[in-house]
Design a protein around this motif. Structure first.
Motif, PDB file in Angstrom:
ATOM      1  N   ARG A  34      62.363  38.104  72.151  1.00 51.78           N
ATOM      2  CA  ARG A  34      61.326  37.073  72.227  1.00 51.78           C
ATOM      3  C   ARG A  34      60.776  36.934  73.639  1.00 51.78           C
ATOM      4  NH1 ARG A  34      63.767  32.580  67.943  1.00 51.78           N
ATOM      5  NH2 ARG A  34      63.658  34.009  66.170  1.00 51.78           N
ATOM      6  N   ALA A  35      61.637  37.028  74.629  1.00 49.91           N
ATOM      7  CA  ALA A  35      61.170  36.961  76.022  1.00 49.91           C
ATOM      8  C   ALA A  35      60.251  38.140  76.332  1.00 49.91           C
ATOM      9  CB  ALA A  35      62.365  36.942  76.976  1.00 49.91           C
ATOM     10  N   LEU A  36      60.608  39.314  75.830  1.00 44.51           N
ATOM     11  CA  LEU A  36      59.758  40.490  76.048  1.00 44.51           C
ATOM     12  C   LEU A  36      58.414  40.360  75.327  1.00 44.51           C
ATOM     13  CD1 LEU A  36      62.395  43.360  75.866  1.00 44.51           C
ATOM     14  CD2 LEU A  36      61.162  42.539  77.896  1.00 44.51           C
ATOM     15  N   VAL A  37      58.424  39.758  74.157  1.00 41.81           N
ATOM     16  CA  VAL A  37      57.165  39.543  73.426  1.00 41.81           C
ATOM     17  C   VAL A  37      56.263  38.591  74.209  1.00 41.81           C
ATOM     18  CG1 VAL A  37      56.158  38.502  71.350  1.00 41.81           C
ATOM     19  CG2 VAL A  37      58.072  40.095  71.143  1.00 41.81           C
ATOM     20  N   VAL A  38      56.820  37.502  74.715  1.00 41.13           N
ATOM     21  CA  VAL A  38      56.032  36.546  75.501  1.00 41.13           C
ATOM     22  C   VAL A  38      55.510  37.210  76.782  1.00 41.13           C
ATOM     23  CG1 VAL A  38      56.139  34.377  76.815  1.00 41.13           C
ATOM     24  CG2 VAL A  38      57.172  34.518  74.528  1.00 41.13           C
ATOM     25  N   ALA A  39      56.369  37.970  77.458  1.00 42.43           N
ATOM     26  CA  ALA A  39      55.938  38.680  78.663  1.00 42.43           C
ATOM     27  C   ALA A  39      54.868  39.716  78.322  1.00 42.43           C
ATOM     28  CB  ALA A  39      57.135  39.348  79.337  1.00 42.43           C
ATOM     29  N   GLY A  40      55.037  40.399  77.208  1.00 40.58           N
ATOM     30  CA  GLY A  40      54.056  41.397  76.786  1.00 40.58           C
ATOM     31  C   GLY A  40      52.705  40.775  76.479  1.00 40.58           C
ATOM     32  N   ALA A  41      52.710  39.615  75.833  1.00 41.92           N
ATOM     33  CA  ALA A  41      51.452  38.925  75.541  1.00 41.92           C
ATOM     34  C   ALA A  41      50.756  38.513  76.834  1.00 41.92           C
ATOM     35  CB  ALA A  41      51.711  37.702  74.660  1.00 41.92           C
ATOM     36  N   THR A  42      51.528  38.053  77.797  1.00 38.53           N
ATOM     37  CA  THR A  42      50.970  37.665  79.090  1.00 38.53           C
ATOM     38  C   THR A  42      50.393  38.883  79.810  1.00 38.53           C
ATOM     39  OG1 THR A  42      52.571  35.851  79.218  1.00 38.53           O
ATOM     40  CG2 THR A  42      51.496  36.502  81.282  1.00 38.53           C
ATOM     41  N   ALA A  43      51.144  39.987  79.807  1.00 41.04           N
ATOM     42  CA  ALA A  43      50.665  41.214  80.452  1.00 41.04           C
ATOM     43  C   ALA A  43      49.412  41.752  79.760  1.00 41.04           C
ATOM     44  CB  ALA A  43      51.776  42.264  80.447  1.00 41.04           C
ATOM     45  N   ALA A  44      49.375  41.689  78.440  1.00 39.62           N
ATOM     46  CA  ALA A  44      48.210  42.172  77.696  1.00 39.62           C
ATOM     47  C   ALA A  44      46.975  41.332  78.029  1.00 39.62           C
ATOM     48  CB  ALA A  44      48.488  42.142  76.192  1.00 39.62           C
ATOM     49  N   ALA A  45      47.162  40.024  78.138  1.00 40.08           N
ATOM     50  CA  ALA A  45      46.034  39.151  78.501  1.00 40.08           C
ATOM     51  C   ALA A  45      45.535  39.470  79.905  1.00 40.08           C
ATOM     52  CB  ALA A  45      46.439  37.686  78.396  1.00 40.08           C
ATOM     53  N   LEU A  46      46.456  39.679  80.832  1.00 36.65           N
ATOM     54  CA  LEU A  46      46.043  40.019  82.199  1.00 36.65           C
ATOM     55  C   LEU A  46      45.341  41.378  82.251  1.00 36.65           C
ATOM     56  CD1 LEU A  46      49.087  38.669  84.222  1.00 36.65           C
ATOM     57  CD2 LEU A  46      46.709  37.869  84.350  1.00 36.65           C
ATOM     58  N   ALA A  78      48.936  31.742  82.955  1.00 40.85           N
ATOM     59  CA  ALA A  78      49.522  30.451  82.595  1.00 40.85           C
ATOM     60  C   ALA A  78      49.237  30.107  81.135  1.00 40.85           C
ATOM     61  CB  ALA A  78      48.991  29.355  83.515  1.00 40.85           C
ATOM     62  N   ALA A  79      48.008  30.336  80.690  1.00 40.28           N
ATOM     63  CA  ALA A  79      47.655  30.022  79.300  1.00 40.28           C
ATOM     64  C   ALA A  79      48.424  30.909  78.323  1.00 40.28           C
ATOM     65  CB  ALA A  79      46.150  30.182  79.093  1.00 40.28           C
ATOM     66  N   ALA A  80      48.521  32.200  78.632  1.00 40.32           N
ATOM     67  CA  ALA A  80      49.248  33.119  77.749  1.00 40.32           C
ATOM     68  C   ALA A  80      50.737  32.781  77.722  1.00 40.32           C
ATOM     69  CB  ALA A  80      49.037  34.563  78.192  1.00 40.32           C
ATOM     70  N   LEU A  81      51.299  32.477  78.890  1.00 40.65           N
ATOM     71  CA  LEU A  81      52.715  32.127  78.964  1.00 40.65           C
ATOM     72  C   LEU A  81      52.994  30.822  78.227  1.00 40.65           C
ATOM     73  CD1 LEU A  81      55.423  33.028  80.139  1.00 40.65           C
ATOM     74  CD2 LEU A  81      54.854  31.764  82.211  1.00 40.65           C
ATOM     75  N   LEU A  82      52.138  29.830  78.416  1.00 38.84           N
ATOM     76  CA  LEU A  82      52.291  28.552  77.723  1.00 38.84           C
ATOM     77  C   LEU A  82      52.197  28.737  76.207  1.00 38.84           C
ATOM     78  CD1 LEU A  82      52.634  25.478  77.960  1.00 38.84           C
ATOM     79  CD2 LEU A  82      50.158  25.316  78.091  1.00 38.84           C
ATOM     80  N   ALA A  83      51.218  29.526  75.764  1.00 37.45           N
ATOM     81  CA  ALA A  83      51.076  29.802  74.326  1.00 37.45           C
ATOM     82  C   ALA A  83      52.316  30.514  73.797  1.00 37.45           C
ATOM     83  CB  ALA A  83      49.824  30.641  74.073  1.00 37.45           C
ATOM     84  N   GLY A  84      52.828  31.456  74.566  1.00 41.35           N
ATOM     85  CA  GLY A  84      54.016  32.194  74.139  1.00 41.35           C
ATOM     86  C   GLY A  84      55.247  31.314  74.041  1.00 41.35           C
ATOM     87  N   LEU A  85      55.461  30.473  75.026  1.00 41.90           N
ATOM     88  CA  LEU A  85      56.642  29.600  75.004  1.00 41.90           C
ATOM     89  C   LEU A  85      56.526  28.537  73.911  1.00 41.90           C
ATOM     90  CD1 LEU A  85      57.282  29.253  78.840  1.00 41.90           C
ATOM     91  CD2 LEU A  85      58.518  30.693  77.182  1.00 41.90           C
ATOM     92  N   ALA A  86      55.331  28.005  73.708  1.00 46.27           N
ATOM     93  CA  ALA A  86      55.122  27.039  72.622  1.00 46.27           C
ATOM     94  C   ALA A  86      55.338  27.715  71.268  1.00 46.27           C
ATOM     95  CB  ALA A  86      53.721  26.444  72.702  1.00 46.27           C
ATOM     96  N   SER A  87      54.902  28.950  71.157  1.00 50.70           N
ATOM     97  CA  SER A  87      55.091  29.706  69.923  1.00 50.70           C
ATOM     98  C   SER A  87      56.565  29.932  69.648  1.00 50.70           C
ATOM     99  CB  SER A  87      54.369  31.052  70.018  1.00 50.70           C
ATOM    100  OG  SER A  87      52.985  30.863  70.157  1.00 50.70           O
ATOM    101  N   TRP A  88      57.292  30.304  70.672  1.00 48.95           N
ATOM    102  CA  TRP A  88      58.736  30.520  70.553  1.00 48.95           C
ATOM    103  C   TRP A  88      59.417  29.230  70.102  1.00 48.95           C
ATOM    104  CZ3 TRP A  88      61.718  33.268  75.075  1.00 48.95           C
ATOM    105  CH2 TRP A  88      63.054  33.457  74.731  1.00 48.95           C
ATOM    106  N   ALA A 142      47.610  38.646  68.755  1.00 51.18           N
ATOM    107  CA  ALA A 142      48.007  39.910  68.131  1.00 51.18           C
ATOM    108  C   ALA A 142      49.349  40.410  68.656  1.00 51.18           C
ATOM    109  CB  ALA A 142      46.938  40.973  68.362  1.00 51.18           C
ATOM    110  N   THR A 143      49.754  39.940  69.813  1.00 53.82           N
ATOM    111  CA  THR A 143      51.065  40.288  70.359  1.00 53.82           C
ATOM    112  C   THR A 143      52.132  39.306  69.878  1.00 53.82           C
ATOM    113  OG1 THR A 143      49.971  41.165  72.328  1.00 53.82           O
ATOM    114  CG2 THR A 143      52.337  40.767  72.489  1.00 53.82           C
ATOM    115  N   LEU A 144      51.825  38.014  69.950  1.00 56.26           N
ATOM    116  CA  LEU A 144      52.822  36.991  69.618  1.00 56.26           C
ATOM    117  C   LEU A 144      53.122  36.913  68.118  1.00 56.26           C
ATOM    118  CD1 LEU A 144      51.707  34.007  71.886  1.00 56.26           C
ATOM    119  CD2 LEU A 144      53.667  35.538  72.223  1.00 56.26           C
ATOM    120  N   ILE A 145      52.097  36.973  67.286  1.00 58.35           N
ATOM    121  CA  ILE A 145      52.310  36.727  65.856  1.00 58.35           C
ATOM    122  C   ILE A 145      53.266  37.750  65.244  1.00 58.35           C
ATOM    123  CG2 ILE A 145      51.208  36.596  63.582  1.00 58.35           C
ATOM    124  CD1 ILE A 145      48.831  35.206  65.043  1.00 58.35           C
ATOM    125  N   PRO A 146      53.011  39.036  65.351  1.00 61.58           N
ATOM    126  CA  PRO A 146      53.978  39.968  64.755  1.00 61.58           C
ATOM    127  C   PRO A 146      55.265  40.079  65.575  1.00 61.58           C
ATOM    128  CG  PRO A 146      52.174  41.194  65.746  1.00 61.58           C
ATOM    129  CD  PRO A 146      51.815  39.734  65.820  1.00 61.58           C
TER     130      PRO A 146
END
Length: 155
Positions: A34-46, A78-88, A142-146
């Protein structure tokens, strides 16, 4: 009185009442995934922000509260990380409350993603900026959901 207790997540028993090593290993793998998924979503957004802004030679600017604001890498991360942590956190809650948390997660997250697109698409920004901002929402979703959905544990 028997000091052995059953671990309902793995079906194994522990004399201490704590989950056995295999259960702790499974939990660590889930947390790491889950941490890697959140980090991946943040990296993809950047990465998308870099392609849509600096590499294209323009800034992503939006009007907010009557002021033009540039959407920079800090805001994107920040937005991607916040979305990822809230999703988790939402997935963890669903794992405690519903029988099929993966399915509930996917449906709920997809609805939230669709609702989040209203912001960039209804903004007064130019069409290119609207597309880029919507793309940021979509790449994070598309990164967080699956990614998070596959890590869901059934009750």
């Amino acid at each position: 009185m028997n000091p052995t207790t059953n671990d309902t997540t793995t079906g194994t028993a522990s004399v201490t009442g704590l989950p056995d090593g295999a259960a702790l290993g499974t939990r660590r793998r889930i947390v790491l995934r889950r941490a890697l998924v959140v980090a991946g979503a943040t990296a993809a957004a950047l990465a998308l922000w870099t392609l849509a802004g600096p590499l294209r030679g323009s800034d992503l600017a939006v009007r907010s509260g009557g002021i033009d604001r540039t959407v920079g890498p800090g805001a994107v991360a920040a937005a991607a990380l916040l979305a990822g942590l809230a999703s988790w956190a939402l997935l963890a809650l669903l794992e405690r409350l519903v029988r099929r948390p993966g399915r509930a997660w996917t449906i709920t997250a997809t609805v939230f993603l669709a609702l989040s697109l209203a912001g960039p698409l209804s903004s007064t920004a130019d069409a290119t900026t609207k597309i880029a901002l919507a793309g940021l929402h979509l790449v994070v979703g598309a990164t967080l959901i699956p990614g998070l959905g596959r890590s869901a544990r059934r009750r």
